[in-house]
Design an enzyme around this catalytic site. Structure first.
Site, PDB file in Angstrom:
ATOM      1  N   TYR A  72      14.552 -28.716 -83.357  1.00  0.00           N
ATOM      2  CA  TYR A  72      13.591 -28.709 -82.241  1.00  0.00           C
ATOM      3  C   TYR A  72      13.187 -27.307 -81.804  1.00  0.00           C
ATOM      4  CZ  TYR A  72      14.898 -33.609 -82.106  1.00  0.00           C
ATOM      5  OH  TYR A  72      15.110 -34.921 -82.449  1.00  0.00           O
TER       6      TYR A  72
ATOM      7  N   HIS B 110      10.570 -44.810 -81.236  1.00  0.00           N
ATOM      8  CA  HIS B 110      11.001 -45.704 -82.318  1.00  0.00           C
ATOM      9  C   HIS B 110      11.550 -47.040 -81.814  1.00  0.00           C
ATOM     10  CE1 HIS B 110      10.649 -41.769 -84.076  1.00  0.00           C
ATOM     11  NE2 HIS B 110      11.669 -41.327 -83.357  1.00  0.00           N
TER      12      HIS B 110
ATOM     13  N   HIS C 213       5.084 -34.714 -81.303  1.00  0.00           N
ATOM     14  CA  HIS C 213       6.499 -34.517 -81.642  1.00  0.00           C
ATOM     15  C   HIS C 213       6.679 -33.076 -82.080  1.00  0.00           C
ATOM     16  CE1 HIS C 213       7.349 -38.733 -81.357  1.00  0.00           C
ATOM     17  NE2 HIS C 213       6.271 -38.977 -82.080  1.00  0.00           N
ATOM     18  N   LEU C 214       7.803 -32.517 -81.695  1.00  0.00           N
ATOM     19  CA  LEU C 214       8.119 -31.143 -82.121  1.00  0.00           C
ATOM     20  C   LEU C 214       8.378 -31.110 -83.615  1.00  0.00           C
ATOM     21  CD1 LEU C 214      10.414 -30.946 -79.113  1.00  0.00           C
ATOM     22  CD2 LEU C 214       8.754 -29.123 -79.492  1.00  0.00           C
ATOM     23  N   SER C 215       9.162 -32.095 -84.090  1.00  0.00           N
ATOM     24  CA  SER C 215       9.533 -32.119 -85.508  1.00  0.00           C
ATOM     25  C   SER C 215       8.592 -33.040 -86.274  1.00  0.00           C
ATOM     26  CB  SER C 215      10.971 -32.634 -85.646  1.00  0.00           C
ATOM     27  OG  SER C 215      11.055 -33.983 -85.202  1.00  0.00           O
TER      28      SER C 215
ATOM     29  N   ARG D 279      13.204 -42.924 -88.009  1.00  0.00           N
ATOM     30  CA  ARG D 279      12.214 -42.157 -87.218  1.00  0.00           C
ATOM     31  C   ARG D 279      10.798 -42.280 -87.794  1.00  0.00           C
ATOM     32  NH1 ARG D 279      15.435 -38.886 -83.777  1.00  0.00           N
ATOM     33  NH2 ARG D 279      17.426 -38.442 -84.748  1.00  0.00           N
TER      34      ARG D 279
END
Ligand code: DHK
Length: 185
Positions: free
Chosen positions: A20, A77, A97-99, A108
């Site tokens: 993150y 999710h 989303h960061l990732s 995910r």
């Protein structure tokens, strides 16, 4: 504009920084506020670890906000209720989303919320939020331009409106010309 951060994002910078990043939630909110200033819009940033609180804020968006940028985090999710609340907000929402969740565990890869959002930005860390804010602002910009020039914020007025290109004759129109008359001799 309302920005919502879901569960565990209060620990940003400390929690799994290899995934993150090292930016804290305060860094993300400060960058969003700076961008909002540049775009000439207002932004309210809120974080909660509780599904019901995020849902209440989405209901509040019906009356008080023009659009929503949301990182539902783990609820992405799992939460039908959050998805329903996004629909109930009746406001354009961008999921961020960061990732890049598609590079991570299979559980995910499913988002219950993405299909009721305008679009999703993921994988760019703090930049995902900034891109999300730009996306929602540009979506709402045509309405701003429709307002009388005196009522427009400076940033919106500075954006040129491109002229509509003249309509080109279609193949059908070009092909249906009158047959040539025989030449006089
Ligand atoms: C944040 C979380 O906390 C996870 O539960 C999601 C998301 C991904 C993010 O990348 O911002 O799976």
């Amino acid at each position: 504009m309302l920005v919502l951060h879901g569960p565990n994002l209060n620990l940003l910078g400390l929690r799994e920084p290899e995934i993150y990043g090292r930016d804290t939630l305060a860094d993300v909110d400060a960058a969003l506020e700076q961008l909002a200033d540049e775009l000439g819009i207002e932004v309210a940033c809120r974080q909660s670890n509780h599904e019901g609180e995020l849902i209440d804020w989405l209901h509040e968006a019906r009356e008080r906000f023009d659009g929503v940028v949301i990182n539902p985090a783990g609820f992405t999710h799992t939460s039908v209720a959050l998805r329903d609340a996004i629909v109930a907000s009746e406001k354009p929402c961008i999921e961020v989303h960061l990732s890049n969740v598609h590079k991570r565990e299979v559980f995910r890869h499913t988002s219950l919320t993405a299909a009721v959002c305008v679009g999703t930005v993921m994988g760019f860390g703090l930049q995902s939020y900034l891109l999300g804010l730009r996306a929602i602002a540009s979506r709402l910009l045509p309405a701003t331009l429709a307002a009388p020039a005196t009522a427009r914020p400076a940033t919106a007025a500075a954006i040129p409106v491109l002229p509509t290109p003249p309509a080109r004759a279609s193949r059908r129109t070009r092909g249906s010309r009158q047959p040539k008359r025989p030449r006089r001799t």
